[in-house]
Enzyme design. Structure first.
Site, PDB file in Angstrom:
ATOM      1  N   LYS A  66       0.419  -1.029   0.290  1.00 41.97           N
ATOM      2  CA  LYS A  66       0.120   0.236  -0.535  1.00 41.97           C
ATOM      3  C   LYS A  66       1.099   1.140  -0.289  1.00 41.97           C
ATOM      4  O   LYS A  66       0.592   2.508  -0.800  1.00 41.97           O
ATOM      5  CB  LYS A  66      -0.942   0.199   1.255  1.00 41.97           C
ATOM      6  CG  LYS A  66      -2.237  -0.985   0.972  1.00 41.97           C
ATOM      7  CD  LYS A  66      -3.171  -1.244   2.492  1.00 41.97           C
ATOM      8  CE  LYS A  66      -3.769  -2.002   1.881  1.00 41.97           C
ATOM      9  NZ  LYS A  66      -5.153  -1.686   2.893  1.00 41.97           N
ATOM     10  N   ASP A 102     -10.130   2.066   2.491  1.00 46.83           N
ATOM     11  CA  ASP A 102     -10.814   1.796   3.517  1.00 46.83           C
ATOM     12  C   ASP A 102     -11.221   2.319   4.480  1.00 46.83           C
ATOM     13  O   ASP A 102     -12.130   2.011   5.079  1.00 46.83           O
ATOM     14  CB  ASP A 102      -9.049   1.518   4.712  1.00 46.83           C
ATOM     15  CG  ASP A 102      -7.970   0.460   3.276  1.00 46.83           C
ATOM     16  OD1 ASP A 102      -8.940  -0.730   2.511  1.00 46.83           O
ATOM     17  OD2 ASP A 102      -7.108   0.212   3.368  1.00 46.83           O
ATOM     18  N   GLY A 127      -4.434   1.223  18.045  1.00 44.34           N
ATOM     19  CA  GLY A 127      -3.042   1.190  17.014  1.00 44.34           C
ATOM     20  C   GLY A 127      -3.286   2.309  15.643  1.00 44.34           C
ATOM     21  O   GLY A 127      -3.630   3.142  16.654  1.00 44.34           O
ATOM     22  N   GLY A 130      -0.772   1.729   9.413  1.00 44.56           N
ATOM     23  CA  GLY A 130      -1.810   2.183   8.652  1.00 44.56           C
ATOM     24  C   GLY A 130      -2.746   1.876   8.759  1.00 44.56           C
ATOM     25  O   GLY A 130      -3.822   2.690   7.791  1.00 44.56           O
TER      26      GLY A 130
HETATM   27  P1  NDP Z   1       0.376  -2.301  10.988  1.00 46.16           P
HETATM   28  O1  NDP Z   1       1.564  -3.588  11.308  1.00 46.16           O
HETATM   29  O2  NDP Z   1       1.010  -1.299  10.060  1.00 46.16           O
HETATM   30  O3  NDP Z   1       0.044  -1.854  12.500  1.00 46.16           O
HETATM   31  C1  NDP Z   1       0.008  -2.994  13.538  1.00 46.16           C
HETATM   32  C2  NDP Z   1      -0.355  -2.553  14.650  1.00 46.16           C
HETATM   33  O4  NDP Z   1      -1.061  -2.868  15.658  1.00 46.16           O
HETATM   34  C3  NDP Z   1       1.088  -1.476  15.528  1.00 46.16           C
HETATM   35  O5  NDP Z   1      -0.489  -0.110  15.903  1.00 46.16           O
HETATM   36  C4  NDP Z   1       0.822  -2.402  16.303  1.00 46.16           C
HETATM   37  O6  NDP Z   1       1.396  -1.598  18.067  1.00 46.16           O
HETATM   38  C5  NDP Z   1      -0.278  -2.420  17.313  1.00 46.16           C
HETATM   39  N1  NDP Z   1      -0.032  -4.039  17.470  1.00 46.16           N
HETATM   40  C6  NDP Z   1       0.310  -5.372  17.131  1.00 46.16           C
HETATM   41  N2  NDP Z   1       0.725  -6.760  17.804  1.00 46.16           N
HETATM   42  C7  NDP Z   1       0.080  -5.885  19.059  1.00 46.16           C
HETATM   43  C8  NDP Z   1       0.024  -6.598  20.424  1.00 46.16           C
HETATM   44  N3  NDP Z   1      -0.207  -7.843  20.444  1.00 46.16           N
HETATM   45  N4  NDP Z   1      -0.609  -5.360  21.385  1.00 46.16           N
HETATM   46  C9  NDP Z   1      -0.721  -5.341  21.355  1.00 46.16           C
HETATM   47  N5  NDP Z   1      -0.662  -3.588  20.009  1.00 46.16           N
HETATM   48  C10 NDP Z   1      -0.586  -4.615  19.292  1.00 46.16           C
HETATM   49  O7  NDP Z   1      -0.982  -3.047  11.210  1.00 46.16           O
HETATM   50  P2  NDP Z   1      -2.211  -2.412  10.049  1.00 46.16           P
HETATM   51  O8  NDP Z   1      -2.391  -1.336  10.574  1.00 46.16           O
HETATM   52  O9  NDP Z   1      -1.972  -2.768   8.579  1.00 46.16           O
HETATM   53  O10 NDP Z   1      -3.453  -3.559  10.451  1.00 46.16           O
HETATM   54  C11 NDP Z   1      -3.779  -3.584  11.176  1.00 46.16           C
HETATM   55  C12 NDP Z   1      -5.005  -5.252  11.393  1.00 46.16           C
HETATM   56  O11 NDP Z   1      -6.009  -3.994  10.604  1.00 46.16           O
HETATM   57  C13 NDP Z   1      -4.954  -6.348  10.689  1.00 46.16           C
HETATM   58  O12 NDP Z   1      -5.383  -6.831  11.409  1.00 46.16           O
HETATM   59  C14 NDP Z   1      -5.765  -6.101   9.553  1.00 46.16           C
HETATM   60  O13 NDP Z   1      -5.645  -7.367   8.928  1.00 46.16           O
HETATM   61  C15 NDP Z   1      -6.739  -4.989   9.718  1.00 46.16           C
HETATM   62  N6  NDP Z   1      -7.032  -4.236   8.223  1.00 46.16           N
HETATM   63  C16 NDP Z   1      -8.159  -4.254   7.784  1.00 46.16           C
HETATM   64  C17 NDP Z   1      -9.235  -4.084   6.843  1.00 46.16           C
HETATM   65  C18 NDP Z   1     -10.461  -4.438   6.907  1.00 46.16           C
HETATM   66  O14 NDP Z   1     -10.731  -4.257   5.393  1.00 46.16           O
HETATM   67  N7  NDP Z   1     -10.712  -5.493   7.352  1.00 46.16           N
HETATM   68  C19 NDP Z   1      -8.300  -3.316   5.989  1.00 46.16           C
HETATM   69  C20 NDP Z   1      -7.020  -2.893   6.723  1.00 46.16           C
HETATM   70  C21 NDP Z   1      -6.208  -4.064   8.057  1.00 46.16           C
HETATM   71  P3  NDP Z   1       2.768  -1.122  17.901  1.00 46.16           P
HETATM   72  O15 NDP Z   1       2.818   0.456  16.903  1.00 46.16           O
HETATM   73  O16 NDP Z   1       3.438  -0.773  19.319  1.00 46.16           O
HETATM   74  O17 NDP Z   1       3.992  -1.899  17.418  1.00 46.16           O
END
Ligand code: NDP
Length: 274
Positions: A66, A102, A127, A130
């Protein structure tokens, strides 16, 4: 002549987008073909060039491309600019238009499918990756009373909130900082559910009648929605509707026709057994 569209990602075999767009096309009598295309991790730009050369009219983009799609675009919509990421491409001659649907998909799923207008609501976004960035501006455009971004790495939430402060009052911080506060809409945009992990949400963050929304979807209840249900939340929604609604928005951009989403969403849910 049949118009060609595709979704690019890596991995891509799991993608539901070909099924969704093929159903939209049939329902709207649009002559198009929509495929899933695997691009090499370092070969996204080449894959797009080849697709355009073969007559591709538009594409969706998913993980991990993306941000690269954002950089490849020669023109960006406002919402793609704000999201810093592109999930929808439109090919017009030598131009590549980048958009991001999105946020519109999330807002539509919450407001139209779950029936909860965001106006005046206290929204908590969990979160700061992205997915979170992509939904902030479209959510703020619906006029919530407040938006707080909580993240495991609190500094990221603070930085993300301040990058949207020109639009509305947005705050950010750690999970601990939300203790004692209540929210009407709590959206999980972390990837914690992907690894089956629960979030350290303080007890009492869900206001009476709150909506719990997990962007993640799949078979069965996610850890976040389980936690919400155990804290008394009746309205728990996963991200399958967001997936279908972001696709409908992309379809509208490409074809100028807005497909009905209800039947497609119900069929997809039945297929997933979710
Ligand atoms: P990123 O990798 O960009 O970000 C991940 C985020 O999750 C960060 O804020 C990270 O925190 C946090 N995180 C990860 N693991 C943990 C944990 N164990 N405890 C607390 N916080 C955690 O991912 P994306 O933003 O791209 O995606 C996030 C979710 O959104 C995914 O599940 C994806 O499948 C979903 N999604 C769904 C869509 C839909 O159409 N339904 C569209 C786009 C995404 P930190 O900064 O501290 O690492």
């Amino acid at each position: 002549m049949t118009d060609l569209y595709a979704v690019f990602g890596n991995p891509i075999a799991h993608s539901r987008s070909p099924d969704i767009h093929t159903r939209f096309a049939r329902a709207c009598a649009q002559d198009l073909r929509y495929e899933a295309r695997l691009a090499a991790v370092d070969g996204f730009a080449e894959a797009i060039s080849a697709f355009v050369a073969s007559g591709g009219k538009g594409a969706n983009v998913t993980v991990p491309f993306k941000e690269e799609a954002f950089r490849l675009s020669t023109r960006l919509s406002d919402r793609a600019q704000r999201a810093g990421a592109v999930n929808t491409l439109i090919f017009k001659g030598a131009e590549i238009h980048g958009d991001n649907t999105d946020g519109a998909g999330l807002v539509r799923d919450i407001e139209c499918n779950a029936g909860l207008p965001l106006v005046g609501k206290r929204v908590l976004l969990l979160g700061a990756g992205g997915a979170s960035r992509g939904v902030i501006a479209p959510s703020l455009a619906r006029g919530p009373a407040s938006l707080f971004i909580a993240n495991r790495s609190a500094d990221k939430a603070v930085a993300l909130a301040s990058s949207f402060s020109a639009l509305a009052a947005v705050d950010g911080g750690s999970f601990a900082e939300i203790a004692g506060r209540q929210f009407d809409v709590v959206i999980n945009a972390t990837s914690a559910s992907l690894s089956g992990e629960s979030l350290p949400l303080p007890v009492g963050v869900f206001a009476a009648g709150a909506l719990a929304y997990d962007m993640m979807y799949g078979k069965g209840e996610t850890p976040f929605l389980k936690l919400a249900r155990e804290q008394g939340v009746a309205c728990c929604v996963d991200g399958l509707g967001m997936l279908v609604e972001q696709a409908a928005e992309a379809f509208f951009i490409w074809r100028g026709v807005r497909p009905e989403t209800g039947v497609v969403l119900a069929d997809l849910r039945a297929k997933l057994g979710a």
